[in-house]
Design an enzyme around this catalytic site. Sequence first.
Site, PDB file in Angstrom:
ATOM      1  CE1 TYR A  48      81.944 -41.688 -60.791  1.00  0.00           C
ATOM      2  CE2 TYR A  48      83.586 -43.053 -61.842  1.00  0.00           C
ATOM      3  CZ  TYR A  48      82.544 -42.164 -61.932  1.00  0.00           C
ATOM      4  OH  TYR A  48      82.096 -41.766 -63.168  1.00  0.00           O
ATOM      5  CG  HIS A 106      82.544 -35.988 -62.350  1.00  0.00           C
ATOM      6  ND1 HIS A 106      82.827 -36.881 -61.355  1.00  0.00           N
ATOM      7  CD2 HIS A 106      81.693 -36.631 -63.174  1.00  0.00           C
ATOM      8  CE1 HIS A 106      82.181 -38.023 -61.584  1.00  0.00           C
ATOM      9  NE2 HIS A 106      81.489 -37.885 -62.683  1.00  0.00           N
TER      10      HIS A 106
HETATM   11  N1  NAP Z   1      81.143 -38.650 -66.274  1.00  0.00           N
HETATM   12  C1  NAP Z   1      80.019 -38.992 -65.705  1.00  0.00           C
HETATM   13  O1  NAP Z   1      79.247 -38.140 -65.244  1.00  0.00           O
HETATM   14  C2  NAP Z   1      79.677 -40.453 -65.582  1.00  0.00           C
HETATM   15  C3  NAP Z   1      78.371 -40.829 -65.227  1.00  0.00           C
HETATM   16  C4  NAP Z   1      78.086 -42.205 -65.156  1.00  0.00           C
HETATM   17  C5  NAP Z   1      79.078 -43.143 -65.451  1.00  0.00           C
HETATM   18  N2  NAP Z   1      80.348 -42.743 -65.764  1.00  0.00           N
HETATM   19  C6  NAP Z   1      81.422 -43.729 -66.077  1.00  0.00           C
HETATM   20  O2  NAP Z   1      80.934 -44.588 -67.105  1.00  0.00           O
HETATM   21  C7  NAP Z   1      81.080 -45.945 -66.677  1.00  0.00           C
HETATM   22  C8  NAP Z   1      80.046 -46.825 -67.320  1.00  0.00           C
HETATM   23  O3  NAP Z   1      78.744 -46.383 -67.037  1.00  0.00           O
HETATM   24  P1  NAP Z   1      77.771 -47.154 -66.005  1.00  0.00           P
HETATM   25  O4  NAP Z   1      78.579 -47.941 -65.027  1.00  0.00           O
HETATM   26  O5  NAP Z   1      76.836 -46.121 -65.489  1.00  0.00           O
HETATM   27  O6  NAP Z   1      76.887 -48.087 -66.923  1.00  0.00           O
HETATM   28  P2  NAP Z   1      77.123 -49.152 -68.093  1.00  0.00           P
HETATM   29  O7  NAP Z   1      78.555 -49.428 -68.293  1.00  0.00           O
HETATM   30  O8  NAP Z   1      76.312 -48.685 -69.250  1.00  0.00           O
HETATM   31  O9  NAP Z   1      76.389 -50.432 -67.509  1.00  0.00           O
HETATM   32  C9  NAP Z   1      76.908 -51.163 -66.434  1.00  0.00           C
HETATM   33  C10 NAP Z   1      75.917 -52.253 -66.115  1.00  0.00           C
HETATM   34  O10 NAP Z   1      75.739 -53.105 -67.250  1.00  0.00           O
HETATM   35  C11 NAP Z   1      75.998 -54.460 -66.921  1.00  0.00           C
HETATM   36  N3  NAP Z   1      76.665 -55.037 -68.110  1.00  0.00           N
HETATM   37  C12 NAP Z   1      77.923 -54.761 -68.540  1.00  0.00           C
HETATM   38  N4  NAP Z   1      78.166 -55.391 -69.704  1.00  0.00           N
HETATM   39  C13 NAP Z   1      77.036 -56.075 -70.016  1.00  0.00           C
HETATM   40  C14 NAP Z   1      76.671 -56.909 -71.102  1.00  0.00           C
HETATM   41  N5  NAP Z   1      77.504 -57.147 -72.103  1.00  0.00           N
HETATM   42  N6  NAP Z   1      75.417 -57.458 -71.102  1.00  0.00           N
HETATM   43  C15 NAP Z   1      74.563 -57.198 -70.091  1.00  0.00           C
HETATM   44  N7  NAP Z   1      74.852 -56.400 -69.033  1.00  0.00           N
HETATM   45  C16 NAP Z   1      76.076 -55.840 -69.001  1.00  0.00           C
HETATM   46  C17 NAP Z   1      76.836 -54.434 -65.679  1.00  0.00           C
HETATM   47  O11 NAP Z   1      76.551 -55.566 -64.905  1.00  0.00           O
HETATM   48  P3  NAP Z   1      77.682 -56.449 -64.179  1.00  0.00           P
HETATM   49  O12 NAP Z   1      78.629 -55.490 -63.531  1.00  0.00           O
HETATM   50  O13 NAP Z   1      76.899 -57.255 -63.213  1.00  0.00           O
HETATM   51  O14 NAP Z   1      78.328 -57.293 -65.254  1.00  0.00           O
HETATM   52  C18 NAP Z   1      76.364 -53.156 -64.985  1.00  0.00           C
HETATM   53  O15 NAP Z   1      75.196 -53.423 -64.211  1.00  0.00           O
HETATM   54  C19 NAP Z   1      80.975 -45.835 -65.152  1.00  0.00           C
HETATM   55  O16 NAP Z   1      81.395 -47.020 -64.504  1.00  0.00           O
HETATM   56  C20 NAP Z   1      81.815 -44.626 -64.904  1.00  0.00           C
HETATM   57  O17 NAP Z   1      83.190 -44.965 -64.953  1.00  0.00           O
HETATM   58  C21 NAP Z   1      80.637 -41.404 -65.857  1.00  0.00           C
END
Ligand code: NAP
Length: 276
Positions: A48, A106
């Site tokens: 990241y 990862h």
């Molecule tokens: N291990 C892996 O391979 C892997 C892969 C992907 C992700 N990850 C980890 O998982 C974390 C979370 O996944 P992600 O970032 O992909 O997606 P997510 O948390 O499912 O979604 C994030 C998105 O949702 C919005 N959001 C957050 N809360 C909300 C709510 N209550 N209502 C409406 N919209 C909302 C955010 O917008 P705003 O920011 O504009 O509020 C952002 O655009 C990542 O940040 C990372 O740390 C790990």
Amino acid sequence: METYTLRDGLKLPKVGFGTYKLNGAHGVSVIDSAIDQGYRLLDTAFNYENEGAVGEAVQRSSVPRSELIISSKLPGRHHDYHEAIDTIQESLYRAHLDYYDLCLIHWPNPKEDHYVEAWQALIDAQKFGLIRSIGVSNFLPEHLDRLEKETGVVPVINQVELHPYFNQEEQRKYDQDHGILTQAWSPIGRASEMLQNETLKKIAAKYNKNVGQLILRWEVQLGTLPIPKSSTPSRQKGNIDIFDFTIKDEDMATINSLSSKDGRLKDQDPSYYQEF
Ligand SMILES: NC(=O)c1ccc[n+]([C@@H]2O[C@H](COP(=O)([O-])OP(=O)(O)OC[C@H]3O[C@@H](n4cnc5c(N)ncnc54)[C@H](OP(=O)(O)O)[C@@H]3O)[C@@H](O)[C@H]2O)c1
């Protein structure tokens, strides 16, 4: 916040904070805000390129380091044993931290097939005091079986894609049977159309919660640990305000019925997906 206790004794809050795409000064201030709102688990990764921002937010915070769980991940291109050890050290230098509470592989990257070496590096890094608990991400049963067979050490965490369209029923069962806590990435579907799903909207309204809160509560009731990311303080706050209601069994079942075998957000099946 309520906690889970890992098999090795480490306690984790039931909801963590995702930091993907939170970089630089903006990233630091968003992560700072998340800590202020009450998040105590921060999920980052070497790939990241924001371990620096996470570390900076930790330094600036008035919350003691000992009360925070900082979790990072080893990238696919550094699975060879010596590279893996160096990368974990680089990861810590980037964050200005002495140790990570959690470090995960990862992705397994089965094509290169060096993930067992990488796991041995994590086992040793834990012995050196660089990491408190060791786990994996995106590992399937076949990968986990090999780690156990070849090293005798089972991860305490497996972080996988998990949301209402892909509830990971089989993987969750495997993890539970092996004493592995399942963490949920993209727990609210990366703000996709899922948040407009009529079934979810209807159930959320019954509990006076928004769809994001309903989904996160469903994940906690499944026994998993979601790590939602949000740059918006009001959403950050809402996403951890999920401990004052319980989803009834019939509603849990309805949410589970939205899941399908091809429900992944992107084509990221760990049996062939390659992380760089
Ligand atoms: N291990 C892996 O391979 C892997 C892969 C992907 C992700 N990850 C980890 O998982 C974390 C979370 O996944 P992600 O970032 O992909 O997606 P997510 O948390 O499912 O979604 C994030 C998105 O949702 C919005 N959001 C957050 N809360 C909300 C709510 N209550 N209502 C409406 N919209 C909302 C955010 O917008 P705003 O920011 O504009 O509020 C952002 O655009 C990542 O940040 C990372 O740390 C790990």
